[in-house]
Design a protein around this motif. Structure first.
Motif, PDB file in Angstrom:
ATOM      1  N   LEU A  67      47.486  25.595 -50.075  1.00 52.27           N
ATOM      2  CA  LEU A  67      46.033  25.723 -50.153  1.00 52.27           C
ATOM      3  C   LEU A  67      45.431  25.098 -51.410  1.00 52.27           C
ATOM      4  O   LEU A  67      44.233  24.793 -51.435  1.00 52.27           O
ATOM      5  N   GLU A  68      46.250  24.892 -52.428  1.00 54.01           N
ATOM      6  CA  GLU A  68      45.727  24.281 -53.652  1.00 54.01           C
ATOM      7  C   GLU A  68      46.055  22.795 -53.757  1.00 54.01           C
ATOM      8  O   GLU A  68      45.863  22.180 -54.819  1.00 54.01           O
ATOM      9  N   MET A  69      46.496  22.211 -52.643  1.00 48.56           N
ATOM     10  CA  MET A  69      46.739  20.768 -52.638  1.00 48.56           C
ATOM     11  C   MET A  69      45.425  20.027 -52.897  1.00 48.56           C
ATOM     12  O   MET A  69      44.401  20.353 -52.285  1.00 48.56           O
ATOM     13  N   PRO A  70      45.413  19.049 -53.774  1.00 50.14           N
ATOM     14  CA  PRO A  70      44.163  18.315 -54.080  1.00 50.14           C
ATOM     15  C   PRO A  70      43.626  17.532 -52.882  1.00 50.14           C
ATOM     16  O   PRO A  70      42.437  17.198 -52.844  1.00 50.14           O
ATOM     17  N   GLU A  71      44.477  17.259 -51.898  1.00 47.71           N
ATOM     18  CA  GLU A  71      44.049  16.482 -50.727  1.00 47.71           C
ATOM     19  C   GLU A  71      42.896  17.134 -49.972  1.00 47.71           C
ATOM     20  O   GLU A  71      42.111  16.449 -49.309  1.00 47.71           O
ATOM     21  N   TRP A  72      42.772  18.458 -50.065  1.00 49.50           N
ATOM     22  CA  TRP A  72      41.707  19.137 -49.304  1.00 49.50           C
ATOM     23  C   TRP A  72      40.319  18.821 -49.839  1.00 49.50           C
ATOM     24  O   TRP A  72      39.308  19.096 -49.165  1.00 49.50           O
ATOM     25  N   LYS A  73      40.253  18.210 -51.007  1.00 49.98           N
ATOM     26  CA  LYS A  73      38.960  17.793 -51.543  1.00 49.98           C
ATOM     27  C   LYS A  73      38.486  16.497 -50.892  1.00 49.98           C
ATOM     28  O   LYS A  73      37.319  16.118 -51.039  1.00 49.98           O
ATOM     29  N   ASP A  74      39.394  15.819 -50.197  1.00 49.46           N
ATOM     30  CA  ASP A  74      39.058  14.595 -49.475  1.00 49.46           C
ATOM     31  C   ASP A  74      38.453  15.002 -48.137  1.00 49.46           C
ATOM     32  O   ASP A  74      39.079  15.702 -47.345  1.00 49.46           O
ATOM     33  N   GLU A  75      37.229  14.593 -47.866  1.00 50.98           N
ATOM     34  CA  GLU A  75      36.534  15.023 -46.651  1.00 50.98           C
ATOM     35  C   GLU A  75      37.269  14.615 -45.371  1.00 50.98           C
ATOM     36  O   GLU A  75      37.110  15.254 -44.334  1.00 50.98           O
ATOM     37  N   ARG A  76      38.106  13.581 -45.452  1.00 48.59           N
ATOM     38  CA  ARG A  76      38.873  13.179 -44.273  1.00 48.59           C
ATOM     39  C   ARG A  76      39.883  14.242 -43.865  1.00 48.59           C
ATOM     40  O   ARG A  76      40.226  14.379 -42.693  1.00 48.59           O
ATOM     41  N   PHE A  77      40.383  14.966 -44.844  1.00 51.50           N
ATOM     42  CA  PHE A  77      41.431  15.943 -44.590  1.00 51.50           C
ATOM     43  C   PHE A  77      40.940  17.393 -44.491  1.00 51.50           C
ATOM     44  O   PHE A  77      41.658  18.260 -44.004  1.00 51.50           O
ATOM     45  N   ALA A  78      39.731  17.634 -44.952  1.00 52.95           N
ATOM     46  CA  ALA A  78      39.228  19.013 -45.016  1.00 52.95           C
ATOM     47  C   ALA A  78      39.293  19.722 -43.664  1.00 52.95           C
ATOM     48  O   ALA A  78      39.621  20.911 -43.577  1.00 52.95           O
ATOM     49  N   GLY A  79      38.999  19.001 -42.581  1.00 51.85           N
ATOM     50  CA  GLY A  79      39.003  19.608 -41.245  1.00 51.85           C
ATOM     51  C   GLY A  79      40.381  19.940 -40.719  1.00 51.85           C
ATOM     52  O   GLY A  79      40.517  20.590 -39.674  1.00 51.85           O
ATOM     53  N   LEU A  80      41.418  19.498 -41.423  1.00 51.35           N
ATOM     54  CA  LEU A  80      42.792  19.757 -40.980  1.00 51.35           C
ATOM     55  C   LEU A  80      43.293  21.126 -41.428  1.00 51.35           C
ATOM     56  O   LEU A  80      44.346  21.576 -40.971  1.00 51.35           O
ATOM     57  N   LEU A  81      42.544  21.745 -42.311  1.00 54.87           N
ATOM     58  CA  LEU A  81      42.992  23.029 -42.858  1.00 54.87           C
ATOM     59  C   LEU A  81      42.631  24.151 -41.879  1.00 54.87           C
ATOM     60  O   LEU A  81      41.601  24.821 -41.986  1.00 54.87           O
ATOM     61  N   THR A  82      43.496  24.321 -40.873  1.00 58.72           N
ATOM     62  CA  THR A  82      43.317  25.345 -39.843  1.00 58.72           C
ATOM     63  C   THR A  82      44.600  26.173 -39.768  1.00 58.72           C
ATOM     64  O   THR A  82      45.631  25.787 -40.332  1.00 58.72           O
ATOM     65  N   SER A  83      44.559  27.265 -39.040  1.00 57.73           N
ATOM     66  CA  SER A  83      45.695  28.191 -39.025  1.00 57.73           C
ATOM     67  C   SER A  83      46.983  27.593 -38.471  1.00 57.73           C
ATOM     68  O   SER A  83      48.078  28.031 -38.816  1.00 57.73           O
ATOM     69  N   ASN A  84      46.872  26.543 -37.624  1.00 55.87           N
ATOM     70  CA  ASN A  84      48.112  25.977 -37.083  1.00 55.87           C
ATOM     71  C   ASN A  84      48.835  25.072 -38.076  1.00 55.87           C
ATOM     72  O   ASN A  84      49.898  24.523 -37.768  1.00 55.87           O
ATOM     73  N   ILE A  85      48.291  24.948 -39.281  1.00 55.35           N
ATOM     74  CA  ILE A  85      48.969  24.152 -40.303  1.00 55.35           C
ATOM     75  C   ILE A  85      50.273  24.812 -40.746  1.00 55.35           C
ATOM     76  O   ILE A  85      51.193  24.155 -41.233  1.00 55.35           O
ATOM     77  N   TRP A  86      50.379  26.144 -40.545  1.00 54.22           N
ATOM     78  CA  TRP A  86      51.534  26.871 -41.060  1.00 54.22           C
ATOM     79  C   TRP A  86      52.810  26.603 -40.276  1.00 54.22           C
ATOM     80  O   TRP A  86      53.868  27.112 -40.608  1.00 54.22           O
TER      81      TRP A  86
END
Length: 256
Positions: A38-57
């Motif tokens: 959850l603290e990966m810097p990539e989530w600040k990139d708007e291209r990747f923000a939508g990928l942070l969903t529960s199935n990521i686990w």
């Protein structure tokens, strides 16, 4: 999971306002592993923000990191996601795959130049239209098998290259096309009709013949070849299993 770890995870998710990420797989991870993702810097990139969903686990930290940092073959200093063709694949469906699968799928060598690491099959326009998020519903092995089928060099079949093929096995695709060719119907094959087995196609073909109905309607394949069994029953009162049973009783020379 240790109850203390679970409490820490819950408190952290509440703190960052992401309780929507809770699921069974989440609690199979340690508190630190959750934090790392959850603290990966990539989530600040708007291209990747939508990928942070529960199935990521379903993916490990290493796999997630690898997927988000795949280099573009032609320009290794750039991410593959900077290419518009691949950017549209950035949906949460991607977590159905893992890093090796995703990387292999996106860098399948071009069959005409397999030794060139900078040229992939997706550089071919007839294949690039297959790049939809539904590609993550299948595996690299299955995708490679489908794209290697011998039919795609024939312009007659180029319209069959749609994302529909990702949910149909390579064996079934080949079987269907061969059967339609055998019946002289190759001009009329539709993406949906590729779901039919050889005996289903022949059973429907002979049903239409027997009932004096045109196999080709308005320069198109009769709709029965595109319908699933439930649709055949509901719309045409056709029981495909009964037709298949009748087909099995035909002498071999009548099955063509």
């Amino acid at each position: 999971m240790d109850s203390t770890e679970k409490i820490l995870i819950d408190l952290y998710l509440k703190k960052i306002g992401r309780e929507d990420l809770k699921c069974d797989k989440l609690y199979r991870r340690s508190y630190q592993a959750v934090i790392d993702v959850l603290e990966m810097p990539e989530w600040k990139d708007e291209r990747f923000a939508g990928l942070l969903t529960s199935n990521i686990w379903g993916n490990s930290y290493e796999s997630i990191k690898g997927i988000l940092s795949i280099p573009l073959p032609q320009t290794p200093k750039k991410l593959i996601w900077e290419d518009k063709r691949f950017a549209k694949l950035l949906t949460s469906n991607i977590w159905n795959s893992n890093y090796p699968e995703v990387k292999n799928i996106l860098t399948i060598p071009h069959p005409d130049d397999p030794g060139n690491p900078n040229k992939t099959i997706w550089d071919d326009k007839k294949f690039s239209k297959l790049l939809t998020s539904s590609i993550w519903s299948t595996s690299y092995e299955n995708i490679s098998a489908k794209l290697a089928l011998p039919f795609w060099s024939n312009p007659l079949y180029s319209h069959l290259l749609t994302s529909t093929i990702w949910s149909i096995s390579a064996t079934r695709i080949e079987e269907s096309i061969r059967t339609f060719e055998e019946l002289g119907l190759q001009k009329y094959i539709t993406p949906g009709s590729l779901r039919k087995s050889s005996i289903q196609i022949k059973a429907l073909y002979h049903y239409l013949e027997k009932n004096k109905k045109s196999v080709i309607v308005g320069e198109r394949l009769h709709p029965v070849f595109n319908l699933p069994p439930i649709g055949l029953k509901k719309i045409y009162n056709i029981d495909i299993e009964e037709l298949i049973a009748l087909e099995g009783e035909k002498p071999t020379h009548e099955l063509s």
